[in-house]
Structure formats: structure tokens, C-alpha cells
Design a protein around this motif. Structure first.
Motif, PDB file in Angstrom:
ATOM      1  N   LEU A 153      -1.912  -5.569  -8.588  1.00  0.00           N
ATOM      2  CA  LEU A 153      -0.735  -5.682  -9.656  1.00  0.00           C
ATOM      3  C   LEU A 153       0.061  -6.515  -9.041  1.00  0.00           C
ATOM      4  O   LEU A 153       0.679  -7.326  -9.538  1.00  0.00           O
ATOM      5  N   PRO A 154       0.558  -6.426  -7.642  1.00  0.00           N
ATOM      6  CA  PRO A 154       1.722  -7.186  -6.953  1.00  0.00           C
ATOM      7  C   PRO A 154       0.997  -8.664  -7.082  1.00  0.00           C
ATOM      8  O   PRO A 154       1.772  -9.580  -7.118  1.00  0.00           O
ATOM      9  N   ALA A 155      -0.343  -8.746  -6.666  1.00  0.00           N
ATOM     10  CA  ALA A 155      -0.749 -10.288  -6.648  1.00  0.00           C
ATOM     11  C   ALA A 155      -0.832 -10.961  -7.880  1.00  0.00           C
ATOM     12  O   ALA A 155      -0.509 -12.051  -8.195  1.00  0.00           O
ATOM     13  N   ALA A 156      -1.092 -10.043  -9.146  1.00  0.00           N
ATOM     14  CA  ALA A 156      -1.011 -10.697 -10.511  1.00  0.00           C
ATOM     15  C   ALA A 156       0.350 -11.029 -10.810  1.00  0.00           C
ATOM     16  O   ALA A 156       0.593 -11.920 -11.118  1.00  0.00           O
ATOM     17  N   GLY A 157       1.229 -10.242 -10.284  1.00  0.00           N
ATOM     18  CA  GLY A 157       2.836 -10.359 -10.766  1.00  0.00           C
ATOM     19  C   GLY A 157       3.166 -11.640  -9.736  1.00  0.00           C
ATOM     20  O   GLY A 157       4.168 -12.297 -10.340  1.00  0.00           O
ATOM     21  N   LEU A 158       2.707 -11.957  -8.750  1.00  0.00           N
ATOM     22  CA  LEU A 158       3.022 -13.280  -7.937  1.00  0.00           C
ATOM     23  C   LEU A 158       2.359 -14.579  -8.672  1.00  0.00           C
ATOM     24  O   LEU A 158       3.076 -15.607  -8.542  1.00  0.00           O
ATOM     25  N   LEU A 159       1.367 -14.429  -9.155  1.00  0.00           N
ATOM     26  CA  LEU A 159       0.647 -15.317  -9.968  1.00  0.00           C
ATOM     27  C   LEU A 159       1.667 -15.928 -11.146  1.00  0.00           C
ATOM     28  O   LEU A 159       1.712 -16.959 -11.694  1.00  0.00           O
ATOM     29  N   VAL A 160       2.328 -14.824 -11.649  1.00  0.00           N
ATOM     30  CA  VAL A 160       3.380 -15.139 -12.852  1.00  0.00           C
ATOM     31  C   VAL A 160       4.634 -15.743 -12.363  1.00  0.00           C
ATOM     32  O   VAL A 160       5.023 -16.414 -12.908  1.00  0.00           O
ATOM     33  N   LEU A 161       4.804 -15.156 -11.325  1.00  0.00           N
ATOM     34  CA  LEU A 161       6.146 -15.529 -10.500  1.00  0.00           C
ATOM     35  C   LEU A 161       6.180 -16.881 -10.077  1.00  0.00           C
ATOM     36  O   LEU A 161       7.256 -17.482 -10.160  1.00  0.00           O
ATOM     37  N   LEU A 162       5.225 -17.424  -9.435  1.00  0.00           N
ATOM     38  CA  LEU A 162       5.087 -18.868  -8.777  1.00  0.00           C
ATOM     39  C   LEU A 162       5.486 -19.868  -9.944  1.00  0.00           C
ATOM     40  O   LEU A 162       6.592 -20.668  -9.505  1.00  0.00           O
ATOM     41  N   PRO A 163       5.227 -20.051 -11.314  1.00  0.00           N
ATOM     42  CA  PRO A 163       5.575 -20.859 -12.142  1.00  0.00           C
ATOM     43  C   PRO A 163       7.274 -20.692 -12.361  1.00  0.00           C
ATOM     44  O   PRO A 163       7.943 -21.938 -12.480  1.00  0.00           O
ATOM     45  N   CYS A 164       7.517 -19.533 -12.327  1.00  0.00           N
ATOM     46  CA  CYS A 164       9.153 -19.112 -12.482  1.00  0.00           C
ATOM     47  C   CYS A 164       9.880 -19.861 -11.400  1.00  0.00           C
ATOM     48  O   CYS A 164      10.910 -20.407 -11.387  1.00  0.00           O
ATOM     49  N   LEU A 165       9.296 -19.636 -10.132  1.00  0.00           N
ATOM     50  CA  LEU A 165       9.906 -20.169  -8.934  1.00  0.00           C
ATOM     51  C   LEU A 165       9.708 -21.826  -8.926  1.00  0.00           C
ATOM     52  O   LEU A 165      10.848 -22.557  -8.411  1.00  0.00           O
ATOM     53  N   ARG A 166       8.715 -22.423  -9.398  1.00  0.00           N
ATOM     54  CA  ARG A 166       8.692 -23.978  -9.634  1.00  0.00           C
ATOM     55  C   ARG A 166       9.774 -24.369 -10.755  1.00  0.00           C
ATOM     56  O   ARG A 166      10.371 -25.273 -10.408  1.00  0.00           O
ATOM     57  N   GLU A 167       9.697 -23.705 -11.739  1.00  0.00           N
ATOM     58  CA  GLU A 167      10.774 -23.905 -12.714  1.00  0.00           C
ATOM     59  C   GLU A 167      12.281 -23.859 -12.037  1.00  0.00           C
ATOM     60  O   GLU A 167      13.289 -24.794 -12.343  1.00  0.00           O
ATOM     61  N   PHE A 168      12.597 -22.743 -11.286  1.00  0.00           N
ATOM     62  CA  PHE A 168      13.902 -22.717 -10.602  1.00  0.00           C
ATOM     63  C   PHE A 168      14.205 -23.974  -9.599  1.00  0.00           C
ATOM     64  O   PHE A 168      15.185 -24.467  -9.624  1.00  0.00           O
ATOM     65  N   ALA A 169      13.076 -24.343  -8.876  1.00  0.00           N
ATOM     66  CA  ALA A 169      13.264 -25.384  -7.900  1.00  0.00           C
ATOM     67  C   ALA A 169      13.461 -26.776  -8.639  1.00  0.00           C
ATOM     68  O   ALA A 169      14.309 -27.518  -8.185  1.00  0.00           O
ATOM     69  N   LEU A 170      12.887 -26.812  -9.749  1.00  0.00           N
ATOM     70  CA  LEU A 170      12.863 -28.030 -10.411  1.00  0.00           C
ATOM     71  C   LEU A 170      14.262 -28.313 -11.130  1.00  0.00           C
ATOM     72  O   LEU A 170      14.832 -29.253 -11.218  1.00  0.00           O
ATOM     73  N   ALA A 171      14.938 -27.059 -11.645  1.00  0.00           N
ATOM     74  CA  ALA A 171      16.134 -26.867 -12.161  1.00  0.00           C
ATOM     75  C   ALA A 171      17.075 -27.166 -11.319  1.00  0.00           C
ATOM     76  O   ALA A 171      18.343 -28.145 -11.695  1.00  0.00           O
ATOM     77  N   THR A 172      17.271 -26.870 -10.154  1.00  0.00           N
ATOM     78  CA  THR A 172      18.195 -26.946  -9.258  1.00  0.00           C
ATOM     79  C   THR A 172      18.250 -28.263  -8.526  1.00  0.00           C
ATOM     80  O   THR A 172      19.011 -28.623  -7.955  1.00  0.00           O
ATOM     81  N   HIS A 173      17.199 -29.004  -8.629  1.00  0.00           N
ATOM     82  CA  HIS A 173      16.680 -30.508  -8.093  1.00  0.00           C
ATOM     83  C   HIS A 173      17.053 -31.292  -9.237  1.00  0.00           C
ATOM     84  O   HIS A 173      16.423 -32.487  -8.841  1.00  0.00           O
ATOM     85  N   GLY A 174      17.651 -30.996 -10.286  1.00  0.00           N
ATOM     86  CA  GLY A 174      17.727 -32.239 -11.362  1.00  0.00           C
ATOM     87  C   GLY A 174      16.548 -32.416 -12.135  1.00  0.00           C
ATOM     88  O   GLY A 174      16.336 -33.539 -12.666  1.00  0.00           O
ATOM     89  N   SER A 181       0.845  -1.351  -0.112  1.00  0.00           N
ATOM     90  CA  SER A 181      -0.014  -0.027   0.321  1.00  0.00           C
ATOM     91  C   SER A 181       0.911   1.285   0.013  1.00  0.00           C
ATOM     92  O   SER A 181       0.340   2.224  -0.112  1.00  0.00           O
ATOM     93  N   ARG A 182       1.967   1.168   0.391  1.00  0.00           N
ATOM     94  CA  ARG A 182       2.983   2.049   0.320  1.00  0.00           C
ATOM     95  C   ARG A 182       3.431   2.445  -1.165  1.00  0.00           C
ATOM     96  O   ARG A 182       3.829   3.551  -1.456  1.00  0.00           O
ATOM     97  N   ALA A 183       3.618   1.400  -1.826  1.00  0.00           N
ATOM     98  CA  ALA A 183       4.112   1.541  -3.273  1.00  0.00           C
ATOM     99  C   ALA A 183       3.086   1.724  -4.371  1.00  0.00           C
ATOM    100  O   ALA A 183       3.045   2.173  -5.455  1.00  0.00           O
ATOM    101  N   PHE A 184       1.877   0.935  -3.981  1.00  0.00           N
ATOM    102  CA  PHE A 184       0.457   1.299  -5.085  1.00  0.00           C
ATOM    103  C   PHE A 184      -0.450   1.718  -3.881  1.00  0.00           C
ATOM    104  O   PHE A 184      -0.725   1.634  -2.941  1.00  0.00           O
ATOM    105  N   SER A 185      -1.407   2.217  -4.932  1.00  0.00           N
ATOM    106  CA  SER A 185      -2.757   2.873  -4.367  1.00  0.00           C
ATOM    107  C   SER A 185      -3.654   1.385  -4.171  1.00  0.00           C
ATOM    108  O   SER A 185      -3.304   0.433  -4.858  1.00  0.00           O
TER     109      SER A 185
END
Length: 198
Positions: free
Chosen positions: A65-86, A55-59
Motif C-alpha cells: 500500500l505505501p509503495a503503491a501510494g508512492l507511485l501515485v505521489l511521484l507525479p504529484c511531486l513532479r507537478e509541484f516541482a514544475l509549477a514552482t519552476h515556472g 512494518s509498524r503501521a502495516f502488516s
């Protein structure tokens, strides 16, 4: 469950510390489904802090916007987790603590719920009751997107796809003015939801 196990001498209470501290989504615990409870408790603690910071950065009207950004970020985090675990696949039991249990890889449904909550408060016109034919369009598109994402890549988009499917069903129920409303407005669902949170 915890008291019974300790009373029977199966394990000491110390063995349950990941469950008691709501960390069993990162450290294996002994309570079945404890990872889910841990994810929910972490969500309840983190979201108010994130909303305050956001709320300090966005009205308030742009907090989606940050919640929608999280929805996009979560698959990227899964990709990273899978990549780092072979590139662990679903056939491997260790997948549970790679992508299935951790909060940072499996909170898509909570994020969609947060978006729906924001919508119902800040943009209530979006959740205004409407006729079946008017109401069904957006939920069908969201659910179809969820199904397509799951088909594209089940490892990366399984949770996002399910979140969109269940979110679509929730949005439909919120806006429904058809015959289905008589069923979804039954008092038993209200009582059930209160008891499940209690």
C-alpha cells in the motif's frame, strides 16, 4: 574517471564532492550519470528505513500500500516541482534538476521494482510460472497503462509510464513458461546482473 581527471589536473577532488557524497542528483556533479548512481544509493539507504517504519503501521502483507501510494505521489511531486519552476518544459536544460535527476521526482522505476520484489516474496503465487496466454494479460494491461499515461502528460507521467512498461516486461519474464524462458534463463544474464551490481 575521477582519478584520471584529478591526475590530469582538470579539477580538484573537491569539485567531485556531490558525486562522492551521492548528492549529484540535487547538486550538479562532474561524473556522467552520477545523478543515477546517487538516486540508487539514496534508495538503498532509505528503503530499509521506510520498510521498517512501514512494518509498524502495516502488516507485511499490506506493505504494498505505501509503495503503491508512492507511485501515485511521484507525479504529484513532479507537478509541484514544475509549477514552482515556472512550468519548465523538456526544451529547457534546467529541467534536469527540476524533475529528471532528483530522487523525489524520478524513482518510479525503483518503486515498481520494490512492488515486484514484495510480490515475489509475500505473494509468490502472483509470480508463479504460467503459459504465455495466461501470463501475457496483466503485463499487457500494465504496459498499455504506461503508454497511455505517457500520452496523457509526458511531463508528469513519463517516468511512471516507463516504470509500468519495464515492470510489465519484468513481470512477464518472471512468470514466463514459454519458449522465451529458454532465452531469459541463460546464465549470461545472471553473470551480467551480478557484475553490474558489483
Amino acid at each position: 574517471f575521477l582519478a584520471v581527471n584529478i591526475a590530469l589536473g582538470n579539477r580538484s577532488w573537491v569539485a567531485y564532492w556531490p558525486d562522492l557524497a551521492f548528492l549529484s542528483n540535487y547538486i550538479p556533479g562532474y561524473i556522467a550519470g552520477g545523478w543515477s548512481l546517487s538516486t540508487e544509493e539514496q534508495f538503498y539507504l532509505l528503503v530499509p528505513v521506510c520498510l521498517l517504519a512501514g512494518s509498524r503501521a502495516f502488516s507485511v502483507r499490506r506493505l504494498w500500500l505505501p509503495a503503491a501510494g508512492l507511485l501515485v505521489l511521484l507525479p504529484c511531486l513532479r507537478e509541484f516541482a514544475l509549477a514552482t519552476h515556472g512550468g519548465v518544459t523538456h526544451g529547457d536544460i534546467s529541467l534536469e534538476f527540476v524533475t529528471y535527476a532528483p530522487f523525489h521526482t524520478h524513482s518510479d522505476g525503483l518503486v515498481v521494482g520494490l512492488l515486484l520484489s514484495w510480490m515475489s516474496i509475500v505473494r509468490p503465487e502472483i509470480t508463479t510460472a504460467s503459459r504465455f496466454i495466461t501470463n501475457i494479460r496483466v503485463p499487457v494491461v500494465a504496459a498499455a497503462t504506461g503508454v497511455i499515461l505517457r500520452q496523457i502528460n509526458g511531463d508528469l507521467f513519463a517516468f511512471t509510464g516507463l516504470a509500468l512498461i519495464y515492470g510489465a516486461a519484468t513481470l512477464f519474464a518472471l512468470r514466463d513458461q514459454s519458449i522465451f524462458r529458454a532465452v531469459t534463463r541463460l546464465r549470461v544474464f545472471h553473470i551480467g546482473s551480478r557484475l553490474s551490481y558489483a
